[in-house]
Design a protein around this motif. Sequence first.
Motif, PDB file in Angstrom:
ATOM      1  N   ILE A 131       0.863  -1.175   0.000  1.00 59.38           N
ATOM      2  CA  ILE A 131       0.000   0.000   0.000  1.00 59.38           C
ATOM      3  C   ILE A 131       0.903   1.229   0.000  1.00 59.38           C
ATOM      4  O   ILE A 131       1.723   1.411   0.895  1.00 59.38           O
ATOM      5  CB  ILE A 131      -0.947   0.002   1.212  1.00 59.38           C
ATOM      6  N   PHE A 132       0.778   2.036  -1.053  1.00 58.06           N
ATOM      7  CA  PHE A 132       1.624   3.211  -1.187  1.00 58.06           C
ATOM      8  C   PHE A 132       0.842   4.305  -1.897  1.00 58.06           C
ATOM      9  O   PHE A 132      -0.141   4.035  -2.576  1.00 58.06           O
ATOM     10  CB  PHE A 132       2.915   2.872  -1.956  1.00 58.06           C
ATOM     11  N   GLU A 133       1.276   5.540  -1.703  1.00 56.29           N
ATOM     12  CA  GLU A 133       0.637   6.681  -2.353  1.00 56.29           C
ATOM     13  C   GLU A 133       1.364   7.081  -3.629  1.00 56.29           C
ATOM     14  O   GLU A 133       0.757   7.609  -4.552  1.00 56.29           O
ATOM     15  CB  GLU A 133       0.607   7.876  -1.401  1.00 56.29           C
ATOM     16  N   ARG A 134       2.690   6.820  -3.672  1.00 52.49           N
ATOM     17  CA  ARG A 134       3.478   7.237  -4.819  1.00 52.49           C
ATOM     18  C   ARG A 134       4.607   6.241  -5.078  1.00 52.49           C
ATOM     19  O   ARG A 134       5.229   5.736  -4.147  1.00 52.49           O
ATOM     20  CB  ARG A 134       4.062   8.637  -4.582  1.00 52.49           C
ATOM     21  N   PHE A 135       4.832   5.969  -6.355  1.00 50.88           N
ATOM     22  CA  PHE A 135       5.977   5.180  -6.788  1.00 50.88           C
ATOM     23  C   PHE A 135       6.956   6.150  -7.431  1.00 50.88           C
ATOM     24  O   PHE A 135       6.596   6.854  -8.374  1.00 50.88           O
ATOM     25  CB  PHE A 135       5.551   4.119  -7.808  1.00 50.88           C
ATOM     26  N   GLU A 136       8.174   6.230  -6.884  1.00 48.92           N
ATOM     27  CA  GLU A 136       9.191   7.133  -7.419  1.00 48.92           C
ATOM     28  C   GLU A 136      10.286   6.306  -8.063  1.00 48.92           C
ATOM     29  O   GLU A 136      10.966   5.537  -7.385  1.00 48.92           O
ATOM     30  CB  GLU A 136       9.787   8.006  -6.318  1.00 48.92           C
ATOM     31  N   GLY A 137      10.419   6.453  -9.372  1.00 49.46           N
ATOM     32  CA  GLY A 137      11.463   5.736 -10.079  1.00 49.46           C
ATOM     33  C   GLY A 137      11.064   5.531 -11.525  1.00 49.46           C
ATOM     34  O   GLY A 137       9.956   5.859 -11.936  1.00 49.46           O
ATOM     35  N   ASP A 138      11.981   4.998 -12.282  1.00 57.40           N
ATOM     36  CA  ASP A 138      11.744   4.771 -13.701  1.00 57.40           C
ATOM     37  C   ASP A 138      11.341   3.320 -13.956  1.00 57.40           C
ATOM     38  O   ASP A 138      11.809   2.408 -13.275  1.00 57.40           O
ATOM     39  CB  ASP A 138      13.008   5.090 -14.509  1.00 57.40           C
ATOM     40  N   ILE A 139      10.486   3.134 -14.946  1.00 56.06           N
ATOM     41  CA  ILE A 139      10.072   1.802 -15.383  1.00 56.06           C
ATOM     42  C   ILE A 139      10.514   1.662 -16.832  1.00 56.06           C
ATOM     43  O   ILE A 139      10.070   2.413 -17.696  1.00 56.06           O
ATOM     44  CB  ILE A 139       8.553   1.625 -15.261  1.00 56.06           C
ATOM     45  N   THR A 140      11.430   0.730 -17.090  1.00 55.92           N
ATOM     46  CA  THR A 140      11.957   0.518 -18.434  1.00 55.92           C
ATOM     47  C   THR A 140      11.721  -0.929 -18.838  1.00 55.92           C
ATOM     48  O   THR A 140      12.274  -1.843 -18.224  1.00 55.92           O
ATOM     49  CB  THR A 140      13.467   0.827 -18.499  1.00 55.92           C
ATOM     50  N   LEU A 141      10.873  -1.119 -19.830  1.00 49.79           N
ATOM     51  CA  LEU A 141      10.620  -2.439 -20.405  1.00 49.79           C
ATOM     52  C   LEU A 141      10.922  -2.311 -21.892  1.00 49.79           C
ATOM     53  O   LEU A 141      10.095  -1.840 -22.660  1.00 49.79           O
ATOM     54  CB  LEU A 141       9.166  -2.865 -20.187  1.00 49.79           C
TER      55      LEU A 141
END
Length: 103
Positions: free
Chosen positions: A45-55
Motif C-alpha cells: 500500500i503506497f501513495e506514490r511510486f518514485e522511479g523509472d520503469i523501463t521495459l
Amino acid sequence: ANVNDGDTCDTEPVDGVITANISCEDSDTEASGTSPTTFTLSSKIFERFEGDITLQKCHSLTEFWMQSGGWDFKISGNILVSENNALTNFYFFDLIELVGSYD
C-alpha cells in the motif's frame, strides 16, 4: 539486481512512497539467463511510486501489473515501453497521476 521467477520485492513504502527502478532490457540476451515472464506489484500500500520503469526488448515478459493495494496512487518517473514481443497485458490500476514521461 536480477529478478528470477518467484522473487518478491522487499522494498517497503516509506511515508507512503516506494522508491525503486524497474528494468527489463534485452531479456533474450541477458548473460545471467534471466527471463522474467510476469511482473506484479499489488500487495504493497503506497501513495506514490518514485522511479523509472523501463521495459525495452523484454521479450520474455507477458504481463505487467501495478496497483497500490486497491488505492489510488501516483508515479513520479519515466516509463519506457517498447519492442516487447510477448507483452499482452500492461496495467496500472487506480493510477491517478504521472509526473514524468510515458513513451
